[in-house]
Design a protein around this motif. Structure first.
Motif, mmCIF file in Angstrom:
data_model
loop_
_atom_site.group_PDB
_atom_site.id
_atom_site.type_symbol
_atom_site.label_atom_id
_atom_site.label_comp_id
_atom_site.label_asym_id
_atom_site.label_seq_id
_atom_site.Cartn_x
_atom_site.Cartn_y
_atom_site.Cartn_z
ATOM 1 N N ALA A 53 6.789 -53.416 59.853
ATOM 2 C CA ALA A 53 7.909 -54.232 60.074
ATOM 3 C C ALA A 53 8.773 -53.583 59.162
ATOM 4 O O ALA A 53 10.270 -53.413 59.430
ATOM 5 N N TRP A 54 8.497 -53.294 57.815
ATOM 6 C CA TRP A 54 9.475 -52.821 56.770
ATOM 7 C C TRP A 54 9.713 -51.266 57.032
ATOM 8 O O TRP A 54 10.784 -50.977 56.785
ATOM 9 N N ALA A 55 8.848 -50.564 57.711
ATOM 10 C CA ALA A 55 9.174 -49.199 57.888
ATOM 11 C C ALA A 55 10.261 -49.270 58.970
ATOM 12 O O ALA A 55 11.132 -48.026 59.126
ATOM 13 N N ALA A 83 15.028 -50.958 53.406
ATOM 14 C CA ALA A 83 13.715 -51.026 52.843
ATOM 15 C C ALA A 83 12.928 -49.883 52.680
ATOM 16 O O ALA A 83 12.412 -49.496 51.490
ATOM 17 N N ARG A 84 13.201 -49.006 53.610
ATOM 18 C CA ARG A 84 12.616 -47.510 53.229
ATOM 19 C C ARG A 84 13.298 -46.973 52.174
ATOM 20 O O ARG A 84 12.730 -46.295 51.347
ATOM 21 N N GLU A 85 14.626 -47.188 52.334
ATOM 22 C CA GLU A 85 15.402 -46.424 51.280
ATOM 23 C C GLU A 85 15.073 -47.058 49.765
ATOM 24 O O GLU A 85 15.013 -46.355 48.796
ATOM 25 N N MET A 86 14.912 -48.326 49.702
ATOM 26 C CA MET A 86 14.557 -49.025 48.425
ATOM 27 C C MET A 86 13.266 -48.426 47.750
ATOM 28 O O MET A 86 13.080 -48.115 46.766
ATOM 29 N N MET A 87 12.135 -48.277 48.819
ATOM 30 C CA MET A 87 10.933 -47.975 48.611
ATOM 31 C C MET A 87 10.859 -46.501 47.961
ATOM 32 O O MET A 87 10.239 -46.084 47.172
ATOM 33 N N ALA A 88 11.852 -45.719 48.554
ATOM 34 C CA ALA A 88 12.171 -44.071 48.290
ATOM 35 C C ALA A 88 12.515 -44.186 46.758
ATOM 36 O O ALA A 88 12.280 -43.276 46.112
ATOM 37 N N ILE A 89 13.509 -45.075 46.497
ATOM 38 C CA ILE A 89 14.322 -44.823 45.238
ATOM 39 C C ILE A 89 13.178 -45.205 44.288
ATOM 40 O O ILE A 89 13.031 -44.639 43.179
ATOM 41 N N GLY A 92 1.955 -47.194 49.823
ATOM 42 C CA GLY A 92 2.798 -47.846 50.662
ATOM 43 C C GLY A 92 4.027 -47.048 51.172
ATOM 44 O O GLY A 92 4.341 -46.709 52.519
ATOM 45 N N VAL A 93 4.622 -46.480 50.415
ATOM 46 C CA VAL A 93 5.883 -45.488 50.299
ATOM 47 C C VAL A 93 5.257 -44.335 51.461
ATOM 48 O O VAL A 93 5.946 -43.918 52.216
ATOM 49 N N LEU A 142 4.414 -42.859 58.916
ATOM 50 C CA LEU A 142 4.799 -43.515 59.992
ATOM 51 C C LEU A 142 6.180 -43.009 60.429
ATOM 52 O O LEU A 142 6.427 -42.762 61.708
ATOM 53 N N LYS A 143 7.237 -42.781 59.529
ATOM 54 C CA LYS A 143 8.378 -42.508 59.976
ATOM 55 C C LYS A 143 8.287 -40.996 60.547
ATOM 56 O O LYS A 143 8.996 -40.695 61.760
ATOM 57 N N ARG A 144 7.745 -40.189 59.841
ATOM 58 C CA ARG A 144 7.506 -38.660 60.660
ATOM 59 C C ARG A 144 6.727 -38.600 61.894
ATOM 60 O O ARG A 144 7.269 -37.936 62.792
#
Length: 164
Positions: free
Chosen positions: A16-18, A23-29, A145-146, A152-154
């Motif tokens: 769900a976060w993915a 949320a993805r951008e925050m985890m990447a940061i 997690g990131v 998952l995104k890929r």
């Protein structure tokens, strides 16, 4: 994969976060920062949340970007963030529980924070973590997690590319 919050024990699916871009951008940061900067940044973000509401991912990303743009020296920024969080938590313990609305307090603390010694790390530059006993350390739960989110995104991009 279901994750449980260590603070409130709420559960949420990692998938769900993915799905949430912010949320993805925050985890990447956060995954691109050394822990000495990432932890105080997360604590600082918590000061922006009101007692009755959660901080949205979009707002957290915007605030994190603003903070990281304030100072290029990651060690100096981390020291200022830590001091700011400590002082504002003392105020909250004394009864002032208003959320932050701007970076003015952090800016004043940053002005009084001396430049760090040579070898300073620029914001956004990952600092290698020291190895204990020469053995490779397992990634933190956040980094793990990131990495899973990115996989998952890929995978989703690959499946979308095959279908279209």
């Amino acid at each position: 994969m279901r994750l449980r919050c260590p603070v409130c024990h709420a559960e949420a699916a990692l998938e769900a976060w993915a799905e949430d871009d912010a949320a993805r951008e925050m985890m990447a940061i956060l995954s691109g920062l050394d822990a000495t900067l990432g932890r105080p940044l997360v604590a600082y973000l918590g000061l922006w949340r009101s007692a009755s509401r959660a901080l949205s991912w979009d707002r957290a990303v915007r605030i994190a970007r603003e903070v990281l743009a304030l100072e290029a020296d990651a060690q100096r920024l981390a020291a200022a963030l830590s001091q700011t969080v400590e002082q504002l938590r003392l105020k909250r313990d004394a009864g002032d529980v208003r959320p932050l609305t701007g970076h003015n307090y952090l800016k004043r603390v940053l002005e009084g924070t001396p430049p760090q010694a040579s070898g300073a790390i620029a914001v956004g530059q990952v600092q290698p973590q020291p190895q204990r006993g020469g053995a490779a350390r397992a990634p933190s739960a956040t980094v793990d997690g990131v990495l899973r989110l990115e996989a998952l995104k890929r995978r989703a991009r690959g499946e979308a590319g095959d279908a279209g």
